[in-house]
Design an enzyme around this catalytic site. Structure first.
Site, PDB file in Angstrom:
ATOM      1  CG  ASP A 112      -1.404   6.099  10.529  1.00 23.03           C
ATOM      2  OD1 ASP A 112      -1.248   4.870  10.487  1.00 23.03           O
ATOM      3  OD2 ASP A 112      -2.305   6.706   9.904  1.00 23.03           O
TER       4      ASP A 112
ATOM      5  CG  ASP B 166       3.261   1.260   5.453  1.00 22.94           C
ATOM      6  OD1 ASP B 166       3.446   0.132   4.967  1.00 22.94           O
ATOM      7  OD2 ASP B 166       2.585   2.140   4.893  1.00 22.94           O
TER       8      ASP B 166
ATOM      9  CD  GLU C  10      -0.589  -1.745   5.618  1.00 20.12           C
ATOM     10  OE1 GLU C  10      -0.518  -0.679   6.255  1.00 20.12           O
ATOM     11  OE2 GLU C  10      -0.942  -1.803   4.433  1.00 20.12           O
TER      12      GLU C  10
ATOM     13  CG  HIS D 223      -4.660   4.296   2.571  1.00 26.68           C
ATOM     14  ND1 HIS D 223      -3.846   3.215   2.388  1.00 26.68           N
ATOM     15  CD2 HIS D 223      -4.643   4.565   3.905  1.00 26.68           C
ATOM     16  CE1 HIS D 223      -3.342   2.843   3.555  1.00 26.68           C
ATOM     17  NE2 HIS D 223      -3.804   3.643   4.501  1.00 26.68           N
ATOM     18  N   GLY D 224      -8.143   6.734   1.140  1.00 27.88           N
ATOM     19  CA  GLY D 224      -8.885   7.722   0.358  1.00 27.88           C
ATOM     20  C   GLY D 224     -10.330   7.267   0.186  1.00 27.88           C
TER      21      GLY D 224
ATOM     22  CG  HIS E 251      -4.368   1.401   7.799  1.00 27.24           C
ATOM     23  ND1 HIS E 251      -3.483   2.443   7.907  1.00 27.24           N
ATOM     24  CD2 HIS E 251      -4.125   0.587   8.848  1.00 27.24           C
ATOM     25  CE1 HIS E 251      -2.726   2.251   8.974  1.00 27.24           C
ATOM     26  NE2 HIS E 251      -3.085   1.127   9.570  1.00 27.24           N
ATOM     27  N   GLY E 252      -8.007   2.873   5.812  1.00 29.60           N
ATOM     28  CA  GLY E 252      -8.962   3.187   4.758  1.00 29.60           C
ATOM     29  C   GLY E 252     -10.365   2.940   5.266  1.00 29.60           C
TER      30      GLY E 252
ATOM     31  CB  THR F  32     -13.162   7.180   4.455  1.00 24.94           C
ATOM     32  OG1 THR F  32     -12.522   7.951   5.472  1.00 24.94           O
ATOM     33  CG2 THR F  32     -14.193   8.045   3.744  1.00 24.94           C
TER      34      THR F  32
ATOM     35  CG  ASN G  62      -5.586   3.756  11.118  1.00 22.88           C
ATOM     36  OD1 ASN G  62      -5.809   3.121  12.147  1.00 22.88           O
ATOM     37  ND2 ASN G  62      -4.387   4.141  10.760  1.00 22.88           N
TER      38      ASN G  62
HETATM   39 ZN   LIG Z   1      -3.269   3.967   6.550  1.00 24.97          ZN
END
Ligand SMILES: [Zn+2]
Length: 391
Positions: A82, A104, A134, A181-182, A209-210, A212, A231
């Site tokens: 990743d 990336d 990406e 992210h986060g 991505h990100g 959450t 992800n």
């Molecule tokens: Zn990521």
């Protein structure tokens, strides 16, 4: 052999309207928690290792455990590098058994991003390994992973996505449509219209991505518009942290194992929730039947040498080991000599390739050609060479 070709795995998800979880792991607790959840759900899973996390563990050592876990399980697994940062990172990831690579270079201008991605796609495809690129930029906002992704959000544009995919040949595309992210701050605003247009334009599995902090409905909306891999890390890290804090309050004198008590199970429960939510539960058997099994090829050479001494032979062998092991797609090189002096062939090379695609790319690689033509073939006229697909 439940390691499978990741391109097949995500194509299956893309065609059947669900997403595979790509869970970033930073320790054995994460690894076991993720695998246990995938097994309980009978689901395909991506074990993901982010280059930005390599300060937390030894990549090479943890990969031995990741490969062992993948080989032992019955559910289909892919192992993904990743946020790979360079061509060298991608080559190393493949050498350590990653069978999917993310590059990336999204923080660079489009032309540089295309140029670097294209080089990595060329190398990885010659190893049979698919690549995720990406476009746009998914920034970090808050939480453990946020500082790894500084800067402002840049949304993926449809025309750039089309150009990027056509010119690089990437197999999957990570897009920026409003996730971070986060941890999210406030209600996440996702640009589904943009996502739909990107999906229509590029027609390959898309990646978020990100992952959450989105609502159940938002995940479904993403999947409906081509997202086939999500992800996921921050939430796993948060539940693990909470478990450790509770352990410390419960027993202030708890040591290491006491503090980590229950962490694996906590991670596993969160992974299980995601797998069920994203629609990959219960699909292991169909995915296994659909995907190419991912198993190494053994390139075996048995040979005799003429015209050089034993010492010169060892020098030739050591030089070959050193050079040939750097060729992309070579996992391991074993050399040896026959135990019985009078066996018909006295020496062997056993070179393990990650995939049968490497048979050709290895043969045509300049380092192999140079070694074979100058140091090996002139002294090893008597030889047999066979490629074995392992099972
Ligand atoms: Zn990521």
């Amino acid at each position: 052999m439940p390691l499978v070709n990741m391109k097949d795995m995500l194509d299956h998800a893309y065609q059947n309207g669900y997403a595979v979880g790509a869970f970033d792991l930073v320790s054995l607790d994460f690894l076991e928690g993720i695998i246990n959840a995938a097994e309980r759900c009978d689901a395909p899973v991506v074990l993901s290792l982010a280059e930005s996390h390599f300060e937390y563990f030894d990549f090479e050592i943890i990969m031995s455990a990741v490969v062992s876990a993948a080989r032992r399980t019955n559910v289909p697994v892919a192992i993904h590098l990743d946020h790979g940062e360079s061509l060298e990172s991608a080559i190393k990831g493949i050498r350590l058994s990653c069978n999917g690579i993310m590059i990336d270079s999204s923080n660079q201008a489009l032309t540089e991003n295309i140029s670097l991605t294209r080089d990595i796609v060329k190398m990885a495809h010659a190893c049979g390994v698919p690549v995720e690129g990406e476009l746009g930029y998914v920034p970090g906002v808050e939480g453990e992973d946020a500082e790894k992704h500084p800067g402002e959000i840049m949304y993926t544009t449809v025309s750039e996505a089309k150009t990027y995919v056509e010119q690089t040949g990437v197999d999957f595309l990570a897009v920026s449509i409003g996730t971070v992210h986060g941890r999210m701050q406030g209600e996440p605003q996702l640009d589904f219209f943009r996502l739909q247009e990107i999906n229509d334009a590029v027609n390959i599995p898309l990646v978020i991505h990100g992952g959450t902090g989105l609502s159940d409905d938002q995940y479904q909306q993403l999947i409906n518009r081509g997202v086939s891999k999500i992800n996921y890390y921050t939430s796993l890290s948060d539940v693990a942290g909470l478990c450790i804090r509770e352990n410390s309050q419960r027993g202030p004198l708890n040591g290491y194992t006491g503090l980590l008590n229950g962490v694996k199970e906590t991670i596993s429960i969160e992974v299980e929730r995601c797998i069920k939510l994203w629609g990959s539960a219960g699909r292991a058997k169909k995915v296994l039947a659909y995907c190419e099994a991912w198993a190494p090829v053994e390139h075996v050479i048995i040979y005799n040498v003429h015209g050089i001494s034993k010492d010169e032979t060892m020098t030739m062998i050591n030089e070959g080991k050193k050079t040939l092991s750097t060729i992309p797609g070579v996992l391991e090189i074993t050399t040896g000599h026959s135990v019985q002096e009078d066996d018909a062939y006295h020496y062997t090379w056993i070179i393990r390739f990650c995939h049968r695609a490497v048979i050709d790319s290895y043969r045509n690689h300049p380092l192999h050609i140079a070694f074979a033509d100058t140091l090996f073939r002139p002294v090893a006229g008597e030889r047999i060479s066979i490629d074995y697909q392992t099972h």
